[in-house]
Scaffold this motif. Structure first.
Motif, short mmCIF file in Angstrom:
data_model
loop_
_atom_site.label_atom_id
_atom_site.label_comp_id
_atom_site.label_asym_id
_atom_site.label_seq_id
_atom_site.Cartn_x
_atom_site.Cartn_y
_atom_site.Cartn_z
N ALA A 136 -54.36 22.56 61.94
CA ALA A 136 -55.09 21.40 61.42
C ALA A 136 -54.33 20.74 60.28
O ALA A 136 -54.30 19.51 60.18
N ALA A 167 -50.91 18.14 61.06
CA ALA A 167 -50.97 16.74 61.48
C ALA A 167 -50.82 15.76 60.32
O ALA A 167 -50.02 14.81 60.41
N LEU A 179 -50.62 14.97 68.75
CA LEU A 179 -51.55 15.24 69.84
C LEU A 179 -51.44 16.70 70.29
O LEU A 179 -52.45 17.38 70.49
N ALA A 212 -53.10 18.95 67.93
CA ALA A 212 -54.56 18.85 68.07
C ALA A 212 -55.03 19.67 69.27
O ALA A 212 -56.07 20.33 69.21
N ARG A 252 -54.89 23.30 68.44
CA ARG A 252 -55.99 23.60 67.54
C ARG A 252 -57.30 23.72 68.33
O ARG A 252 -58.09 24.64 68.13
N GLY A 253 -57.48 22.76 69.25
CA GLY A 253 -58.70 22.77 70.06
C GLY A 253 -58.83 24.06 70.86
O GLY A 253 -59.89 24.67 70.90
#
Ligand code: ADP
Ligand code: MG
Length: 615
Positions: A32, A35, A92, A95, A98-99
């Motif tokens: 997180a 980014a 991206l 992210a 992370r997701g």
């Protein structure tokens, strides 16, 4: 807080899940904070392309992964458009990673909390079954249900979401504060200054909200039980024309509920604006102070953007501090209630030396005195009674004379304070209560049937599955077979709220069938034919005559059956035996029994006369 340590064994049980979960949380937060750094880098690149660009002076202070990315971009000498595109794709990618990590974080920690919830519910249910009748008399059903549902789910909010947010919070604050400090110490301090205020405000507001919610919850449960009672008592309400009064009562409760709910809405409406204000202040500080610095060093532009992103990222975790804190408090309160109850020891316990031999032989009450512990009512006083194996005994007496208590002492629902209850020379305290209750069928005064099929209700006490013949035989003995066949689905008909409504007499006879199918050594009928008419009662008793041949039977009733031969008839009064003997002896005594007999005879004569008139 120490109450919550009761959950530690569960955490230990699911330790691998928990540990992996923590790693996922840390991983997700690490990605997180990457980014914003890349965004800052791109903004600086854009700035370099603007007219009047100034060189980047401040040291980058990037994380290792971001530093390697920048190094790779720079050594490849991409043109500007490609650089922006590659950076966007990298953001991206981070992210997405992370997701994925967050997905697994929920899969581990939240799933762990569900396992703990399951275990806790089972532990509580197990404890419910151990506790004795006295416990159930002193605790309300509503309270017991609450511990099982409300309290356990509050504890789950702690073992699941609260723990997850707590770790998340520590990881995210840790990572982002370190990243910020590496960039610019002064700016970091300015920016973070409002956040503690935010956390404290939220904690305070949250406490108020929780208090109000609890009040609302209890008002709501009042309202629900109010409505529920009105529905189940609708016939009484209508026949006493009390609809208006009930409506007024409901309205009053409903009004109180509305007032509290409106109050809560007011507090909640301060909540979000105050949060937005604090975050706004932080952003303002960043732009203001960063902007002034950027006048001298335009590489600060990227920094400002980076910090604004951090602040927005921190908003949720910081506001979650207050939320988690109050969640933990509530879980501790709930766990305290659960602990109290899990540590309650049943008064009636199996002794280690308890016999598991099948019970057989005579029943003997020796100088038994029993007082109900919580009310102090002396239900049995100095009672002596011997019932030989295979005898049939009739127990008579006014309401409250101690008949049911006598039966319950035999089943060891309670232990007498003085004297002893023996079966075959063995004190019931020395018999395993499972064996004891398996071999005594007790048909209780107030019938309880489960919302299940007729067949399952009859075969309830059997450990193995009962054959259809066995079930039908039991129903025939208790004279209810024909009526069951008359139901839509026969023995598969559902009973209770979702099925047929049975008459009082049908319920009683089904519960007798449930007792007979167990084929017990001893059988106790506690006033269980009160709702059937004299004719049916007579029929059932005639059936039972064959069935009971080899068994010891105690029949508690308020009617006399002169055609049925009892080995012994006893009359109880205030917990003591006042008459004992066979039919003829008791008639001779001319006491309670004789009077009851005379009364019944005149009634029967009247009935006969009426029947004759009708014919
Ligand atoms: P019977 O079955 O003859 O009507 P019980 O054995 O039910 O009489 O009751 C005997 C006495 O004990 C009565 O005074 C009754 O109020 C009291 N009693 C019965 N059950 C309880 C209980 N669970 N707790 C306290 N007192 C009880
Ligand atoms: Mg009774």
């Amino acid at each position: 807080m120490k109450q919550l340590s009761a959950i530690n064994p569960y955490f230990w049980k699911y330790r691998s899940r928990f540990f992996i979960g923590i790693i996922f949380v840390i991983g997700a937060n690490y990605f997180a904070v990457l980014a914003p750094q890349i965004t800052g880098f791109v903004v600086n690149q854009v700035q370099l392309h603007l007219p009047g660009a100034k060189p980047v002076l401040s040291k980058p202070g990037h994380d290792w992964l971001v530093a390697s990315f920048i190094h790779w971009v720079e050594t490849n000498n991409f043109d500007f458009e490609a650089l922006v595109a590659i950076s966007s794709l990298t953001i991206l990618l981070f992210a997405i990673i992370r997701g994925i990590l967050m997905f697994f974080m929920r899969q581990t920690i939240i799933v762990m909390s569900r396992h703990i919830e399951f275990d806790q519910k089972n532990a509580i249910f197990h404890q419910y079954q151990l506790l004795d009748t006295n416990f159930y008399k002193t605790n309300s059903t509503g309270d017991l249900m609450n511990r099982m549902s409300e309290d356990v789910s509050r504890v789950r909010m702690f073992t699941g979401p609260a723990i997850m947010y707590l770790i998340n919070l520590v990881a995210l604050i840790g990572f982002s504060v370190v990243s910020m400090l590496r960039k610019d110490v002064m700016l970091t301090l300015y920016v973070l200054a409002p956040l503690p205020v935010l956390a404290i405000t939220i904690y305070l507001v949250n406490s108020v909200i929780n208090k109000k919610s609890e009040k609302i919850q209890s008002l709501l449960s009042d309202l629900t039980s109010n409505a529920q009672e009105s529905y189940s008592g609708i016939r009484v309400i209508k026949s006493f024309v009390q609809e208006k009064a009930m409506l007024g009562f409901f309205k009053k409760n409903s009004e109180a509920y509305r007032e509290q709910a409106v109050g809560l809405a007011k507090v909640e409406s301060i909540y979000f604006p105050s949060m937005a204000l604090m975050i706004g202040l932080s952003t303002l500080f960043t732009i203001c102070i960063g902007g002034m610095q950027a006048l001298h060093d335009s590489s600060k532009l990227g920094l400002i953007v980076e910090f604004v992103i951090y602040i927005n990222m921190l908003t949720f975790p910081v506001s979650a501090i207050g939320w988690t804190a109050s969640m933990i408090q509530r879980a501790a309160a709930s766990q305290k209630r659960i602990n109290e109850f899990l540590h309650a020891t049943p008064n009636i316990q199996n002794r280690a030396s308890a016999s598991v031999q099948p019970i057989t032989g005579s029943i003997e009450f020796q100088k038994v005195n029993f007082t109900y512990p919580h009310t102090g009512i002396k239900a049995i006083q100095n009672l002596n009674l011997k019932i030989e194996k295979g005898q049939k005994v009739l127990v008579l007496g006014r309401t409250g004379s101690g008949k049911s208590t006598l039966a319950q002492l035999l089943l060891r629902f309670y232990d007498p304070q003085e004297g002893s209850v023996k079966i075959g020379e063995k004190d019931v305290k020395e018999i395993d209560s499972k064996i004891l209750r398996e071999q005594i069928s007790y048909v209780q005064q107030d019938v309880f049937l489960f919302s299940d099929t007729v067949a399952n209700n009859i075969s309830f006490g059997l450990s193995e599955k009962a054959t259809v013949e066995k079930i039908e035989k039991a129903a025939q003995f208790s004279n209810v077979h024909q009526e069951i066949l008359g139901f839509d689905k026969g023995y598969e008909t559902l009973i209770g709220e979702r099925g047929v409504t049975l008459s009082g007499g049908q319920k009683q006879r089904i519960s007798i069938a449930r007792a007979l199918i167990k084929d017990p050594e001893i059988i106790v009928f506690d006033d269980c034919l009160s709702a059937v008419d004299a004719k049916t009662e007579y029929k059932i008793l005639s059936n039972l005559y064959t069935y009971l041949k080899e068994k010891t039977a105690i029949i508690i009733t308020h009617r006399i059956f002169s055609t049925f031969r009892f080995d012994k008839i006893i009359v109880l009064e205030n917990g003591s035996i006042i008459e004992m003997g066979d039919h003829d002896a008791l008639i001779m005594q001319n006491g309670y029994y004789a009077e009851l007999y005379r009364l019944q005879l005149t009634e029967q004569e009247k009935e006969l006369e009426e029947n004759n008139l009708e014919n």
